[in-house]
Design a protein around this motif. Sequence first.
Motif, short mmCIF file in Angstrom:
data_model
loop_
_atom_site.label_atom_id
_atom_site.label_comp_id
_atom_site.label_asym_id
_atom_site.label_seq_id
_atom_site.Cartn_x
_atom_site.Cartn_y
_atom_site.Cartn_z
N LYS A 1 48.31 47.24 43.07
CA LYS A 1 48.87 46.08 43.77
C LYS A 1 48.31 44.78 43.21
O LYS A 1 49.00 43.77 43.13
CB LYS A 1 48.57 46.18 45.27
CG LYS A 1 49.32 47.32 45.96
CD LYS A 1 48.92 47.43 47.43
CE LYS A 1 49.58 48.63 48.08
NZ LYS A 1 49.11 48.84 49.47
N LYS A 2 47.04 44.82 42.82
CA LYS A 2 46.39 43.63 42.25
C LYS A 2 46.67 43.52 40.75
O LYS A 2 46.18 42.60 40.10
CB LYS A 2 44.88 43.70 42.46
CG LYS A 2 44.45 43.64 43.91
CD LYS A 2 42.93 43.79 44.00
CE LYS A 2 42.47 43.83 45.45
NZ LYS A 2 41.01 44.07 45.55
N LYS A 3 47.45 44.48 40.20
CA LYS A 3 47.74 44.54 38.77
C LYS A 3 46.46 44.63 37.95
O LYS A 3 46.33 44.03 36.89
CB LYS A 3 48.59 43.35 38.34
CG LYS A 3 49.97 43.35 38.98
CD LYS A 3 50.85 42.24 38.46
CE LYS A 3 52.24 42.33 39.09
NZ LYS A 3 53.11 41.23 38.64
N MET A 4 45.51 45.38 38.48
CA MET A 4 44.25 45.64 37.78
C MET A 4 44.22 47.09 37.36
O MET A 4 44.63 47.97 38.11
CB MET A 4 43.05 45.39 38.69
CG MET A 4 42.60 43.96 38.77
SD MET A 4 41.02 43.85 39.65
CE MET A 4 39.87 44.35 38.38
N LYS A 5 43.74 47.35 36.15
CA LYS A 5 43.60 48.72 35.69
C LYS A 5 42.15 48.95 35.29
O LYS A 5 41.58 48.18 34.53
CB LYS A 5 44.51 48.98 34.49
CG LYS A 5 44.45 50.43 34.01
CD LYS A 5 45.35 50.64 32.82
CE LYS A 5 45.26 52.09 32.36
NZ LYS A 5 46.10 52.36 31.17
N PRO A 6 41.51 50.00 35.83
CA PRO A 6 40.14 50.29 35.40
C PRO A 6 40.10 50.54 33.89
O PRO A 6 41.01 51.15 33.32
CB PRO A 6 39.79 51.57 36.18
CG PRO A 6 40.72 51.57 37.36
CD PRO A 6 41.99 50.95 36.86
N LEU A 7 39.04 50.06 33.25
CA LEU A 7 38.88 50.23 31.81
C LEU A 7 37.60 50.98 31.51
O LEU A 7 36.63 50.94 32.27
CB LEU A 7 38.81 48.86 31.12
CG LEU A 7 40.06 47.97 31.20
CD1 LEU A 7 39.75 46.61 30.58
CD2 LEU A 7 41.24 48.62 30.48
N VAL A 8 37.61 51.67 30.37
CA VAL A 8 36.36 52.27 29.90
C VAL A 8 35.35 51.15 29.70
O VAL A 8 35.66 50.10 29.14
CB VAL A 8 36.59 53.03 28.58
CG1 VAL A 8 35.27 53.53 28.00
CG2 VAL A 8 37.53 54.20 28.81
N GLY A 9 34.14 51.36 30.22
CA GLY A 9 33.11 50.33 30.17
C GLY A 9 32.95 49.59 31.48
O GLY A 9 31.95 48.88 31.68
N ASP A 10 33.91 49.75 32.38
CA ASP A 10 33.81 49.08 33.68
C ASP A 10 32.63 49.63 34.49
O ASP A 10 32.42 50.85 34.55
CB ASP A 10 35.09 49.29 34.50
CG ASP A 10 36.11 48.19 34.30
OD1 ASP A 10 35.71 47.06 33.99
OD2 ASP A 10 37.31 48.48 34.47
N ASP A 11 31.90 48.73 35.12
CA ASP A 11 30.91 49.12 36.13
C ASP A 11 31.65 49.20 37.45
O ASP A 11 32.39 48.27 37.82
CB ASP A 11 29.78 48.08 36.21
CG ASP A 11 28.97 48.04 34.92
OD1 ASP A 11 28.55 49.11 34.46
OD2 ASP A 11 28.77 46.94 34.38
N VAL A 12 31.49 50.31 38.17
CA VAL A 12 32.30 50.55 39.36
C VAL A 12 31.45 51.09 40.51
O VAL A 12 30.32 51.54 40.31
CB VAL A 12 33.44 51.56 39.06
CG1 VAL A 12 34.42 51.00 38.05
CG2 VAL A 12 32.87 52.90 38.58
N GLU A 13 32.03 51.02 41.69
CA GLU A 13 31.49 51.71 42.85
C GLU A 13 32.46 52.83 43.21
O GLU A 13 33.68 52.59 43.25
CB GLU A 13 31.33 50.73 44.02
CG GLU A 13 30.25 49.68 43.80
CD GLU A 13 30.12 48.72 44.97
OE1 GLU A 13 30.90 48.85 45.93
OE2 GLU A 13 29.25 47.84 44.91
#
Length: 296
Positions: free
Chosen positions: A36-48
């Motif tokens: 919905k936010k037009k965001m795609k997780p990427l390799v290298g992303d720091d996530v929770e």
Amino acid sequence: MVKRKGKIIKGIGGFYYVYAENDRLYECRAKGAFRKKKMKPLVGDDVEISIISEEECTGNVDVILPRKNELIRPAVANIDQALIVFAMKDPEPNLNLLDRFLMLMMKQDVPTIICFNKSDIVDDEAANRLGKIYANCGCEVVFTSTYTEEGVAQIKNLVKGKTTALAGPSGVGKSSIMNLLQPKASMETGTVSDKIRRGKHTTRHSELIPVDEETFVMDTPGFSSLFVHMFEKEEVKDYFYEFGEYEDYCRFQGCVHMAEPDCGVKEALAEGKISQERYDSYKIIYEELKNQKKKW
């Protein structure tokens, strides 16, 4: 529900493989909110992530933490530098392709190390020629051989404590360099390879591999072409670092170093201060952008 922080080390088929703070690898899905936010997780992303099953190491990506940077090609995040590998022979180095990569990295403010591999199958003259061409391009140049391990210690020192994108055409020895940097790379990523039923030695997707403490190397798919359509022809000269030293000697402000008289860059070229190969590469890219039909 248990929450953990981690880093995405691989993404494929809608699954994201997160190397978490407890040194475990979790297979995760991304929440629909990202779409919905037009965001795609990427390799290298720091996530929770929130853990669904500790036993099966599954979870959901809940939050993408703020990115330091986001690269277009390769599509990765939070990179400190790039290590671009070309073979000195077999295959012959495509220097125009290398120059395009340097342009893309410079546009994205990513420092780049140039690695010419397979030094064991060429003579000193070939190495000296390549070294001279790129001596003033604004990047560190390293010569390596994964057979004799020449230059490998230097590469290890350059990547230490950083997240480095390892990139280059297919067949230049990127996987061999990765194996020397992290001999356990295949074992470390075995869980991912088993789950997605892929071979471990042909890179089809970007993959982040822990090499040492605070040190990650991202293996990226090989490429045989790079488009630079996002550049204006007038700005290409700004990405050929060695031109800058001589532009003050151009008669015309905004000189593009093509047909203009009294051009400081062309005078430096004639005096051998700028390599003919780099200038020829510049001309090819300039003409390509000049002749392309704008689609907007």
